[in-house]
Design a protein around this motif. Sequence first.
Motif, PDB file in Angstrom:
ATOM      1  N   GLN A 277       0.833  -1.207   0.000  1.00 54.90           N
ATOM      2  CA  GLN A 277       0.000   0.000   0.000  1.00 54.90           C
ATOM      3  C   GLN A 277       0.868   1.258   0.000  1.00 54.90           C
ATOM      4  OE1 GLN A 277      -3.351   0.312  -0.381  1.00 54.90           O
ATOM      5  NE2 GLN A 277      -2.874   2.480  -0.544  1.00 54.90           N
ATOM      6  N   LYS A 278       1.934   1.241   0.791  1.00 55.16           N
ATOM      7  CA  LYS A 278       2.833   2.398   0.855  1.00 55.16           C
ATOM      8  C   LYS A 278       3.493   2.640  -0.502  1.00 55.16           C
ATOM      9  CE  LYS A 278       5.152   3.121   4.558  1.00 55.16           C
ATOM     10  NZ  LYS A 278       6.120   3.134   5.673  1.00 55.16           N
ATOM     11  N   GLN A 279       3.952   1.574  -1.171  1.00 54.95           N
ATOM     12  CA  GLN A 279       4.564   1.726  -2.487  1.00 54.95           C
ATOM     13  C   GLN A 279       3.565   2.296  -3.490  1.00 54.95           C
ATOM     14  OE1 GLN A 279       5.888  -2.348  -2.983  1.00 54.95           O
ATOM     15  NE2 GLN A 279       8.035  -1.717  -2.853  1.00 54.95           N
ATOM     16  N   ARG A 280       2.344   1.761  -3.488  1.00 52.64           N
ATOM     17  CA  ARG A 280       1.313   2.271  -4.401  1.00 52.64           C
ATOM     18  C   ARG A 280       1.034   3.748  -4.151  1.00 52.64           C
ATOM     19  NH1 ARG A 280      -1.185  -2.670  -3.579  1.00 52.64           N
ATOM     20  NH2 ARG A 280      -2.533  -1.832  -1.962  1.00 52.64           N
ATOM     21  N   THR A 281       0.923   4.106  -2.888  1.00 51.41           N
ATOM     22  CA  THR A 281       0.625   5.499  -2.539  1.00 51.41           C
ATOM     23  C   THR A 281       1.732   6.431  -3.005  1.00 51.41           C
ATOM     24  OG1 THR A 281      -0.679   4.814  -0.628  1.00 51.41           O
ATOM     25  CG2 THR A 281       0.171   7.079  -0.624  1.00 51.41           C
ATOM     26  N   TYR A 282       2.970   6.139  -2.659  1.00 49.89           N
ATOM     27  CA  TYR A 282       4.091   7.017  -3.031  1.00 49.89           C
ATOM     28  C   TYR A 282       4.256   7.065  -4.549  1.00 49.89           C
ATOM     29  CZ  TYR A 282       5.595   6.973   1.882  1.00 49.89           C
ATOM     30  OH  TYR A 282       5.663   7.112   3.240  1.00 49.89           O
ATOM     31  N   PHE A 283       4.116   5.917  -5.184  1.00 50.13           N
ATOM     32  CA  PHE A 283       4.248   5.835  -6.639  1.00 50.13           C
ATOM     33  C   PHE A 283       3.191   6.711  -7.303  1.00 50.13           C
ATOM     34  CE2 PHE A 283       4.326   3.836 -10.801  1.00 50.13           C
ATOM     35  CZ  PHE A 283       5.644   3.455 -10.943  1.00 50.13           C
ATOM     36  N   ASP A 284       1.954   6.611  -6.828  1.00 53.55           N
ATOM     37  CA  ASP A 284       0.860   7.405  -7.378  1.00 53.55           C
ATOM     38  C   ASP A 284       1.100   8.893  -7.151  1.00 53.55           C
ATOM     39  OD1 ASP A 284      -1.889   7.779  -8.484  1.00 53.55           O
ATOM     40  OD2 ASP A 284      -2.272   8.501  -6.447  1.00 53.55           O
ATOM     41  N   LEU A 285       1.504   9.259  -5.953  1.00 53.74           N
ATOM     42  CA  LEU A 285       1.770  10.665  -5.668  1.00 53.74           C
ATOM     43  C   LEU A 285       2.871  11.218  -6.565  1.00 53.74           C
ATOM     44  CD1 LEU A 285       1.633  10.616  -1.756  1.00 53.74           C
ATOM     45  CD2 LEU A 285      -0.043  11.652  -3.309  1.00 53.74           C
ATOM     46  N   TYR A 286       3.893  10.426  -6.810  1.00 54.42           N
ATOM     47  CA  TYR A 286       5.036  10.885  -7.601  1.00 54.42           C
ATOM     48  C   TYR A 286       4.726  10.926  -9.101  1.00 54.42           C
ATOM     49  CZ  TYR A 286       9.863  11.316  -9.199  1.00 54.42           C
ATOM     50  OH  TYR A 286      11.018  11.747  -9.797  1.00 54.42           O
ATOM     51  N   TYR A 287       4.184   9.841  -9.636  1.00 55.31           N
ATOM     52  CA  TYR A 287       3.983   9.763 -11.081  1.00 55.31           C
ATOM     53  C   TYR A 287       2.640  10.297 -11.566  1.00 55.31           C
ATOM     54  CZ  TYR A 287       8.284   7.248 -11.875  1.00 55.31           C
ATOM     55  OH  TYR A 287       9.606   6.923 -11.961  1.00 55.31           O
ATOM     56  N   ASN A 288       1.575  10.054 -10.846  1.00 57.13           N
ATOM     57  CA  ASN A 288       0.260  10.458 -11.318  1.00 57.13           C
ATOM     58  C   ASN A 288      -0.159  11.837 -10.814  1.00 57.13           C
ATOM     59  OD1 ASN A 288      -0.008   8.035 -12.692  1.00 57.13           O
ATOM     60  ND2 ASN A 288      -1.045   7.034 -10.993  1.00 57.13           N
ATOM     61  N   GLN A 289       0.208  12.163  -9.585  1.00 56.59           N
ATOM     62  CA  GLN A 289      -0.200  13.446  -9.028  1.00 56.59           C
ATOM     63  C   GLN A 289       0.909  14.488  -9.086  1.00 56.59           C
ATOM     64  OE1 GLN A 289      -2.628  13.197  -5.514  1.00 56.59           O
ATOM     65  NE2 GLN A 289      -3.163  11.078  -5.998  1.00 56.59           N
ATOM     66  N   ASP A 290       2.076  14.084  -9.596  1.00 56.09           N
ATOM     67  CA  ASP A 290       3.196  14.983  -9.886  1.00 56.09           C
ATOM     68  C   ASP A 290       3.732  15.721  -8.661  1.00 56.09           C
ATOM     69  OD1 ASP A 290       4.989  15.742 -11.851  1.00 56.09           O
ATOM     70  OD2 ASP A 290       3.943  17.618 -12.255  1.00 56.09           O
ATOM     71  N   LEU A 291       3.703  15.067  -7.504  1.00 55.90           N
ATOM     72  CA  LEU A 291       4.317  15.656  -6.319  1.00 55.90           C
ATOM     73  C   LEU A 291       5.810  15.372  -6.338  1.00 55.90           C
ATOM     74  CD1 LEU A 291       1.348  15.814  -5.369  1.00 55.90           C
ATOM     75  CD2 LEU A 291       2.148  15.182  -3.107  1.00 55.90           C
TER      76      LEU A 291
END
Length: 81
Positions: free
Chosen positions: A19-33
């Motif tokens: 879950q942590k990997q999915r969250t960070y990955f999404d924030l970085y690649y999809n939400q551009d944080l």
Amino acid sequence: MKKFEMSMLLDYYGALLTQKQRTYFDLYYNQDLSLAEIAEQEGISRQGVWDIIRRAEATLRRAEERTGLVRRFRELQDTVS
């Protein structure tokens, strides 16, 4: 192009990540944080965020190497268009 590729890999193989990997990955690649923004939000270091994202990338790429689902999907799209 890399962001799109990473998003596709996450869509296909995201269930293989924690879950942590999915969250960070999404924030970085999809939400551009940025790494700094994620680190501040999650209360860890930028290096910690980067390590988690890199491990997630490696897991997703290994899954794609084994199955080729994203590659086949793209080939099918190219054939149809």
